[in-house]
Write an enzyme that holds these catalytic residues in place. Structure first.
Site, short mmCIF file in Angstrom:
data_model
loop_
_atom_site.label_atom_id
_atom_site.label_comp_id
_atom_site.label_asym_id
_atom_site.label_seq_id
_atom_site.Cartn_x
_atom_site.Cartn_y
_atom_site.Cartn_z
N SER A 109 -7.49 6.70 -6.73
CA SER A 109 -7.16 5.60 -7.65
C SER A 109 -8.37 5.15 -8.46
O SER A 109 -9.52 5.29 -8.04
CB SER A 109 -6.60 4.42 -6.88
N1 SAH Z 1 -5.80 5.96 -1.53
C1 SAH Z 1 -6.14 7.31 -1.95
C2 SAH Z 1 -5.38 7.76 -3.18
C3 SAH Z 1 -4.07 8.19 -2.80
S1 SAH Z 1 -3.02 8.99 -3.97
C4 SAH Z 1 -7.62 7.45 -2.21
O1 SAH Z 1 -8.33 6.44 -2.20
O2 SAH Z 1 -8.08 8.59 -2.39
C5 SAH Z 1 -1.54 8.70 -3.05
C6 SAH Z 1 -1.47 9.43 -1.75
O3 SAH Z 1 -0.25 9.04 -1.14
C7 SAH Z 1 -1.41 10.96 -1.85
O4 SAH Z 1 -2.43 11.52 -1.08
C8 SAH Z 1 -0.03 11.31 -1.31
O5 SAH Z 1 0.01 12.54 -0.60
C9 SAH Z 1 0.23 10.13 -0.39
N2 SAH Z 1 1.63 9.87 -0.06
C10 SAH Z 1 2.72 9.92 -0.86
N3 SAH Z 1 3.83 9.60 -0.16
C11 SAH Z 1 3.43 9.33 1.12
C12 SAH Z 1 4.10 8.96 2.32
N4 SAH Z 1 5.43 8.79 2.37
N5 SAH Z 1 3.37 8.78 3.44
C13 SAH Z 1 2.02 8.94 3.43
N6 SAH Z 1 1.33 9.31 2.33
C14 SAH Z 1 2.02 9.50 1.19
#
Ligand code: SAH
Length: 219
Positions: free
Chosen positions: A69
């Site tokens: 993000s």
């Molecule tokens: N917070 C992260 C950015 C995440 S992007 C950082 O700082 O790098 C969003 C993430 O959510 C992705 O890695 C994706 O695989 C995950 N995601 C999507 N749906 C999800 C779910 N149901 N449970 C867990 N993770 C999920």
């Protein structure tokens, strides 16, 4: 350390400091949030080829089609979650990705659980957190829509992917007086704050945002 590596170190320290100044200019006021973002080296959480862009205010690819993000969005979310509260308390992050936001959360509270559905990203998050010697975050490979019932209730829940509707398990696992922040919607997404009070849940719609979708199941 090679001279090139030392040089990158100095460059990234300067651009990291500039990132914090920019966040202030963009209106981030919470000093604890700014200090937490200042303490986590974002360039270690992005692909090496992108390290020189790590402190730009932009989302960056982290593999498997996911993105780390934008620093402003991370700061803004944490500020909303902290506002007027003593601390974040026990915190659940859904969507650990690179582990970056989990590392920032760990600067603000002792108890962080971070769930990721893609195994290769969970491994990446583990390596990244180990590299900065952050061992307190508990990383879990699961579908975060179901929460982490063994560790519930949570004072804070932060979702890093956009949901179509609020996952009921997360509502159940939110502590009384707890706060959850999640992007809601499929096309247009709105950052949505949910507070659990004695009389029920109170929902407040905030900024327009753009997150990858929250998906079911895990791989
Ligand atoms: N917070 C992260 C950015 C995440 S992007 C950082 O700082 O790098 C969003 C993430 O959510 C992705 O890695 C994706 O695989 C995950 N995601 C999507 N749906 C999800 C779910 N149901 N449970 C867990 N993770 C999920």
């Amino acid at each position: 350390m090679t001279r090139a590596a030392a040089g990158l170190g100095m460059t990234s320290r300067r651009s990291h400091a500039r990132m914090i100044e920019r966040l202030r200019e963009q209106g981030v006021r919470d000093e604890a949030v700014l200090a937490a973002l200042a303490a986590v080296p974002r360039h270690l959480f992005v692909e090496e080829a992108l390290a020189s862009r790590a402190y730009e205010d932009t989302a960056l690819p982290l593999g498997s089609g996911q993105t780390i993000s934008q620093p402003f969005v991370v700061a803004r979310m944490l500020e909303i979650l902290r506002e007027g509260r003593a601390g974040l308390g026990k915190t659940l992050e859904v969507g650990a990705g690179s582990g970056y936001q989990a590392a920032v959360l760990a600067q603000l509270t002792r108890d962080v659980y971070a769930v990721e559905r893609i195994a290769s990203l969970l491994t990446l998050a583990k390596l990244n957190l180990r590299a900065i010697r952050q061992f307190r975050v508990r990383l879990i490979h699961a579908d975060g829509q179901l929460g982490v019932s063994e560790a519930a209730p949570f004072d804070t829940i932060v979702v890093a992917a956009a949901a179509q509707s609020v996952p009921p398990a997360l509502l159940q696992q939110l502590a009384l007086d707890g706060r959850m922040l999640l992007p809601l919607g499929s096309g247009d997404q709105r950052l949505t704050l949910i507070e659990r009070r004695a009389e029920g849940y109170v929902e407040t719609r905030l900024d327009d945002v753009r997150f990858v979708p929250l998906l079911s199941g895990f791989e």
